[in-house]
Design a protein around this motif. Structure first.
Motif, PDB file in Angstrom:
ATOM      1  N   ARG A 129       2.869  11.461 -11.968  1.00  0.00           N
ATOM      2  CA  ARG A 129       3.672  11.586 -10.754  1.00  0.00           C
ATOM      3  C   ARG A 129       2.980  10.939  -9.560  1.00  0.00           C
ATOM      4  NH1 ARG A 129       5.285  17.934 -11.584  1.00  0.00           N
ATOM      5  NH2 ARG A 129       6.787  17.636 -13.283  1.00  0.00           N
ATOM      6  N   ALA A 130       1.674  11.077  -9.497  1.00  0.00           N
ATOM      7  CA  ALA A 130       0.938  10.432  -8.402  1.00  0.00           C
ATOM      8  C   ALA A 130       1.085   8.918  -8.478  1.00  0.00           C
ATOM      9  CB  ALA A 130      -0.534  10.834  -8.468  1.00  0.00           C
ATOM     10  N   ALA A 131       0.933   8.370  -9.670  1.00  0.00           N
ATOM     11  CA  ALA A 131       1.047   6.918  -9.839  1.00  0.00           C
ATOM     12  C   ALA A 131       2.464   6.437  -9.537  1.00  0.00           C
ATOM     13  CB  ALA A 131       0.640   6.529 -11.254  1.00  0.00           C
ATOM     14  N   GLU A 132       3.476   7.238  -9.901  1.00  0.00           N
ATOM     15  CA  GLU A 132       4.873   6.838  -9.678  1.00  0.00           C
ATOM     16  C   GLU A 132       5.178   6.624  -8.205  1.00  0.00           C
ATOM     17  OE1 GLU A 132       7.113   8.925 -13.513  1.00  0.00           O
ATOM     18  OE2 GLU A 132       6.959   9.997 -11.595  1.00  0.00           O
ATOM     19  N   GLU A 133       4.444   7.299  -7.328  1.00  0.00           N
ATOM     20  CA  GLU A 133       4.665   7.136  -5.894  1.00  0.00           C
ATOM     21  C   GLU A 133       4.372   5.712  -5.420  1.00  0.00           C
ATOM     22  OE1 GLU A 133       5.739   9.567  -3.562  1.00  0.00           O
ATOM     23  OE2 GLU A 133       6.297  10.566  -5.433  1.00  0.00           O
ATOM     24  N   GLY A 239       3.351   2.605   7.809  1.00  0.00           N
ATOM     25  CA  GLY A 239       4.321   2.239   6.795  1.00  0.00           C
ATOM     26  C   GLY A 239       3.777   2.206   5.386  1.00  0.00           C
ATOM     27  N   LEU A 240       2.825   3.094   5.078  1.00  0.00           N
ATOM     28  CA  LEU A 240       2.242   3.155   3.746  1.00  0.00           C
ATOM     29  C   LEU A 240       2.503   4.512   3.097  1.00  0.00           C
ATOM     30  CD1 LEU A 240       0.174   1.064   5.397  1.00  0.00           C
ATOM     31  CD2 LEU A 240      -1.000   1.173   3.215  1.00  0.00           C
ATOM     32  N   THR A 241       2.374   4.556   1.786  1.00  0.00           N
ATOM     33  CA  THR A 241       2.481   5.792   1.011  1.00  0.00           C
ATOM     34  C   THR A 241       1.079   6.262   0.651  1.00  0.00           C
ATOM     35  OG1 THR A 241       4.611   5.150   0.073  1.00  0.00           O
ATOM     36  CG2 THR A 241       3.353   6.820  -1.112  1.00  0.00           C
ATOM     37  N   TYR A 242       0.826   7.564   0.815  1.00  0.00           N
ATOM     38  CA  TYR A 242      -0.503   8.127   0.534  1.00  0.00           C
ATOM     39  C   TYR A 242      -0.403   9.194  -0.537  1.00  0.00           C
ATOM     40  CZ  TYR A 242      -4.422  11.398   1.153  1.00  0.00           C
ATOM     41  OH  TYR A 242      -5.483  12.248   0.946  1.00  0.00           O
ATOM     42  N   ALA A 250      -5.089   6.928  -2.829  1.00  0.00           N
ATOM     43  CA  ALA A 250      -4.354   5.672  -2.977  1.00  0.00           C
ATOM     44  C   ALA A 250      -3.383   5.504  -1.819  1.00  0.00           C
ATOM     45  CB  ALA A 250      -3.605   5.644  -4.309  1.00  0.00           C
ATOM     46  N   PHE A 251      -3.338   4.293  -1.286  1.00  0.00           N
ATOM     47  CA  PHE A 251      -2.412   3.933  -0.212  1.00  0.00           C
ATOM     48  C   PHE A 251      -1.690   2.659  -0.646  1.00  0.00           C
ATOM     49  CE2 PHE A 251      -5.995   6.137   1.621  1.00  0.00           C
ATOM     50  CZ  PHE A 251      -5.452   6.998   2.558  1.00  0.00           C
ATOM     51  N   SER A 252      -0.378   2.605  -0.464  1.00  0.00           N
ATOM     52  CA  SER A 252       0.359   1.411  -0.887  1.00  0.00           C
ATOM     53  C   SER A 252       1.480   1.105   0.084  1.00  0.00           C
ATOM     54  CB  SER A 252       0.935   1.619  -2.294  1.00  0.00           C
ATOM     55  OG  SER A 252       1.924   2.627  -2.275  1.00  0.00           O
ATOM     56  N   CYS A 253       1.920  -0.147   0.057  1.00  0.00           N
ATOM     57  CA  CYS A 253       3.064  -0.570   0.861  1.00  0.00           C
ATOM     58  C   CYS A 253       3.900  -1.543   0.037  1.00  0.00           C
ATOM     59  CB  CYS A 253       2.623  -1.203   2.173  1.00  0.00           C
ATOM     60  SG  CYS A 253       1.704  -2.747   1.975  1.00  0.00           S
TER      61      CYS A 253
END
Length: 388
Positions: A129-133, A239-242, A250-253
């Motif tokens: 679930r964490a990776a799916e984010e 504008g990132l997901t944490y 992990a932080f992603s955009c």
């Protein structure tokens, strides 16, 4: 207004002739705990904890005062990617301490809630679930924290129990029962933790969460709650997901904003972590952009769905080849790996379970192949304990 349960508690106290001031303090303490969550065990004092757990009061008090031995035995494991230290210290509590800590998990900690960005150490936690984010992201920043449990201090743990409604003295005592002193690190405690009014509790060094104690995972989550709040707000503002899975951040955009912008954001995250007392492991910090391999918790996230990396599938294919080959088989394969057939069975079956949770179709295919393996008789206890 008191709940019916507290009304009965107060009435019973009056019948037994409890001092009105003491009774009023006890009722208020229970009310404060239940206001946080009615399921939390309403423990009032260390002696009350002894009665609730059946663990001798003398043992608890000596442990709080650091007058007894540490109560742990230690195992040292070599780290694959070292940080400040090349080995990982695993602390295994003594029988009494283990029973106490398991009681705290069952009656207090399991009713607490981590920050929504945390995906570890609670009932709904899942690395998948964490990776799916982060699926389909363009940029991915991964940060690993050094010595995560050891960074959480006795004072922070006491604050966690205080926030759960427990009286300040008891919160301190609970913190002592789930931490281990850091004499070798020469870390003096905050003056507020010295408890000068209780000389028996004075100790020159502050403790930290031991890795290996059943209470440490949930307490580390709760201790990092405020930092999670700040990091989530920082990510949202840019504008990132944490997400955080234990010590893996992990932080992603989803836009191609460029490496310079991501490097600037990384510096902001480092500043926030350093201010909170956490140290990023630079060797395990990675920034991946478009065209690069983007992996979170061992899963590929560069498409719309999480996928197993090629090396995981290659490893399973290798195992199944040797296990099903007439020239090898389980016994020979286990001997080559210097392990038992039972250990090999559970190791490979665990890998397949992981594959099933990530890619169900692929996992089902390798499970079918696994079932064709002609295993020798396994020890009954392994078969009975099989979780699949």
């Amino acid at each position: 207004m008191l709940t019916p349960g507290l009304q009965r508690y107060r009435s019973e106290g009056r019948r037994r002739g409890v001092d009105p001031a003491v009774l009023a303090n006890a009722v208020e303490a229970v009310r404060r705990i239940r206001a946080v969550d009615a399921r939390l065990a309403p423990i009032l004092t260390l002696r009350h904890l002894s009665q609730a757990t059946g663990i001798p009061y003398g043992f608890l008090r000596r442990s709080v005062g650091r007058k007894t031995t540490l109560g742990y035995r230690f195992i040292y494991l070599k780290k694959r990617v070292p940080g400040r230290r090349s080995v990982r210290q695993i602390c295994i509590p003594s029988k009494s301490l283990m029973e106490l800590q398991q009681w705290l998990v069952a009656h207090i900690l399991r009713f607490t809630q981590a920050h929504p960005a945390s995906f570890a150490f609670h009932p709904d936690s899942s690395p998948v679930r964490a990776a799916e984010e982060h699926c389909g992201c363009q940029w991915l920043l991964k940060i690993d924290l050094e010595d995560f449990f050891h960074t959480v201090s006795e004072g922070q743990v006491a604050e966690v129990f205080t926030r759960l409604g427990y009286q300040r003295l008891l919160a301190f005592e609970l913190a002592r029962l789930v931490t281990i002193p850091v004499e070798r690190l020469q870390m003096p405690p905050h003056p507020a933790l010295r408890w000068v009014k209780i000389p028996y509790y004075q100790y020159p060094y502050e403790g930290f969460l031991p890795q290996g104690a059943p209470t440490s995972p949930m307490l580390s989550n709760l201790a990092m709650f405020d930092t999670d709040v700040k990091l989530a707000a920082l990510a949202e503002a840019h504008g990132l997901t944490y997400t955080r899975y234990a010590d893996d951040l992990a932080f992603s955009c989803y836009d191609d904003r460029g490496a310079a912008a991501m490097q600037a954001f990384k510096r902001l995250v480092f500043a926030e972590l350093n201010a909170a007392g956490y140290r990023p492991n630079l060797r395990k910090t990675a920034l991946r952009g478009p065209g690069a391999r983007r992996v979170v918790l061992g899963l590929l996230v560069d498409t719309e769905r999480v996928r197993l990396p090629k090396e995981v599938k290659d490893n399973l294919r290798l195992h199944l080849y040797y296990l099903t080959s007439p020239n090898h088989g389980p016994v020979a394969h286990a001997k080559a790996r210097k392990t038992s057939t039972s250990s090999l069975y559970h190791h490979v079956r665990g890998l397949i379970s992981w594959a099933e949770s990530v890619e169900p179709v692929y996992g089902a295919s390798v499970l079918q192949a696994f079932k064709t393996v002609e295993w020798p008789p396994l020890q009954p206890r392994f078969i009975q304990a099989e979780p699949w």
